[in-house]
Design a protein around this motif. Structure first.
Motif, mmCIF file in Angstrom:
data_model
loop_
_atom_site.group_PDB
_atom_site.id
_atom_site.type_symbol
_atom_site.label_atom_id
_atom_site.label_comp_id
_atom_site.label_asym_id
_atom_site.label_seq_id
_atom_site.Cartn_x
_atom_site.Cartn_y
_atom_site.Cartn_z
ATOM 1 N N LYS A 2 0.860 -1.197 0.000
ATOM 2 C CA LYS A 2 0.000 0.000 0.000
ATOM 3 C C LYS A 2 0.889 1.239 0.000
ATOM 4 O O LYS A 2 1.909 1.266 0.679
ATOM 5 C CB LYS A 2 -0.856 0.026 1.274
ATOM 6 N N VAL A 4 1.241 5.649 0.177
ATOM 7 C CA VAL A 4 0.598 6.859 0.704
ATOM 8 C C VAL A 4 1.539 8.051 0.545
ATOM 9 O O VAL A 4 2.759 7.903 0.678
ATOM 10 C CB VAL A 4 0.192 6.653 2.195
ATOM 11 N N TRP A 25 3.446 0.452 5.099
ATOM 12 C CA TRP A 25 3.082 1.284 3.951
ATOM 13 C C TRP A 25 4.349 1.823 3.274
ATOM 14 O O TRP A 25 5.353 2.059 3.941
ATOM 15 C CB TRP A 25 2.245 2.484 4.403
ATOM 16 N N ARG A 194 -3.303 6.405 -1.133
ATOM 17 C CA ARG A 194 -3.906 7.418 -0.252
ATOM 18 C C ARG A 194 -3.038 8.671 -0.279
ATOM 19 O O ARG A 194 -1.814 8.575 -0.425
ATOM 20 C CB ARG A 194 -3.946 6.951 1.200
ATOM 21 N N LEU A 347 -6.958 5.031 7.703
ATOM 22 C CA LEU A 347 -6.484 4.807 6.326
ATOM 23 C C LEU A 347 -6.540 3.330 5.953
ATOM 24 O O LEU A 347 -6.763 2.966 4.804
ATOM 25 C CB LEU A 347 -5.053 5.333 6.158
#
Ligand SMILES: Cc1cc2nc3c(=O)[nH]c(=O)nc-3n(C[C@H](O)[C@H](O)[C@H](O)COP(=O)(O)OP(=O)(O)OC[C@H]3O[C@@H](n4cnc5c(N)ncnc54)[C@H](O)[C@@H]3O)c2cc1C
Length: 375
Positions: A2, A4, A25, A194, A347
């Motif tokens: 993921k 961000v 992340w 994100r 998140l």
């Protein structure tokens, strides 16, 4: 993995970036200056750590969790970023904000003690408390070396694999869609799963957020050695909107006002303190700590509040995957380690942010601030 992008390396953005990197992340942190630069709110020399929040249990719990975070961070880097000097609340009335705080702290088993105004002399040289109803002592509160803590946190984030990009970020609209899809920094376009805009007082320049930015002067006075923190605790006079602590690191005793100043522009605003603020701080010292009435100003800083109408923060999704994190309202520093954990859960989709943090219309209230209405 993921991914961000966090925009803003104040204590909120840096703490979040660190936590995200440590929970798997891939993180890019964008900052227009340097972490700890003097314009950011997080670069104040010190910030108070308290659990009292009047009748507000949610913030009391979060502050208590954050205290652990500060202690762990200090241990981790082998530096005393948090001085647990205790905090004394000067209560002007028997049943106001401080008694509500005491009730909440007791319910949550957070240490506190109600003391007689005369006990103040045990904590502060030549203390005058004859106008007070009682004192509320929070022994597990204290003072954070704020600017240093911000630099350390951003440094740990980089060491944990966060990519720090220097530049001013601008939100980007998606191709032919009304959604925000990414971040533009100079010529570079960054995208991720994100995006979190943790831009402090700069947030209203970028988004339509219910924020007022005000100029806040912070004053430190030259005092004798007996006024050194941690020996001298932090203190807050909620009704008088005055707060401070003893001398930390030789920059003098902090004695300053929580009353909001004039509207302010954080990037280009002149950073010189107003004479009126010095006079009112001195008037407060004369009343409460008379031996300090002639103490000269040793050090001063100009900072800014990013205030929401009700002093509740903003944690809101403005477009799929794009979040605003701001509106700290002058009481956000202490919470940063615990807030970062909370936002990571948001998140990750583990929890929805509390409705109080939304972009709804808000009612005026200053219950969470360190000052009452009086100013
Ligand atoms: C005088 C004063 C006293 C305070 N006292 C206390 C206290 O005792 N206890 C407490 O808990 N809190 C206190 N606070 C509040 C606390 O300082 C703030 O809650 C906290 O520092 C907010 O951190 P932040 O990361 O949100 O914002 P900031 O520290 O302002 O960081 C925002 C960052 O975003 C960057 N940025 C903005 N826009 C962009 C962009 N487009 N691109 C790239 N970078 C961008 C900025 O350069 C900045 O570095 C006080 C605040 C003030 C002003």
């Amino acid at each position: 993995m993921k991914s961000v992008i966090v925009v803003g390396a104040g204590i909120w953005g840096s703490s979040l970036a660190l936590r995200l990197a440590e929970t798997g992340w891939q993180v890019t942190l964008v900052e227009q200056h340097r972490p700890g630069h003097v314009r950011q709110a997080s670069a104040g020399e010190t910030r108070l750590m308290r659990c009292s929040h009047g009748g507000e249990e949610w913030y009391a719990r979060m502050a208590w969790r954050a205290r652990d975070g500060w202690r762990r961070l200090s241990e981790r880097v082998g530096e005393e970023l948090y001085l647990e000097a205790g905090m004394m609340w000067f209560a002007g009335t028997p049943d106001g904000w401080e008694s509500a705080s005491a009730r909440v702290l007791k319910n949550l088993d957070i240490p506190c003690e109600v003391l007689d105004p005369e006990d103040g002399a045990r904590f502060f040289p030549e203390f005058r408390g004859d106008d007070l109803s009682f004192l509320l002592w929070e022994p597990k509160a204290g003072v954070i070396r704020a600017r240093r803590a911000t630099q350390v946190t951003a440094g740990l984030a980089e060491a944990a694999g966060v990519r720090l990009v220097r530049g001013r970020a601008v939100p980007m609209a998606g191709d032919g869609t009304p959604y925000l899809s990414g971040v533009q920094v100079g010529g570079e376009v960054l995208t991720a799963d994100r995006v979190v805009w943790a831009c402090g007082a700069w947030l209203p320049e970028l988004f339509d957020a219910p924020l007022t930015v005000t100029k806040q002067d912070t004053l430190h006075f030259a005092v004798p050695a007996e006024w050194t923190t941690p020996g001298t605790p932090a203190w807050v006079d909620h009704a008088a909107a005055a707060y401070g602590h003893g001398d930390v690191d030789g920059v003098g005793m902090k004695a300053t006002s929580d009353v909001e100043g004039a509207p302010y522009e954080p990037e280009h605003g002149e950073r010189t303190v107003d004479e009126a603020g010095v006079a009112s701080a001195r008037a407060y010292l004369a009343r409460r700590f008379p031996s300090l009435v002639s103490a000269p100003v040793l050090f001063s800083q100009v900072c800014q509040y990013a205030l929401t109408p009700d002093a509740e923060w903003i944690i809101a999704e403005v477009s799929p995957g794009v979040w605003l994190l701001g509106g700290d309202s002058g009481h956000g520093f202490k919470h940063a380690p615990a807030l970062a954990e909370y936002v990571v859960d948001v998140l990750d989709g583990v929890q929805e942010p509390h409705a109080r943090f939304g972009l709804h219309e808000r009612k005026l209230s200053r219950g969470l601030r360190t000052s009452g209405e009086a100013g």
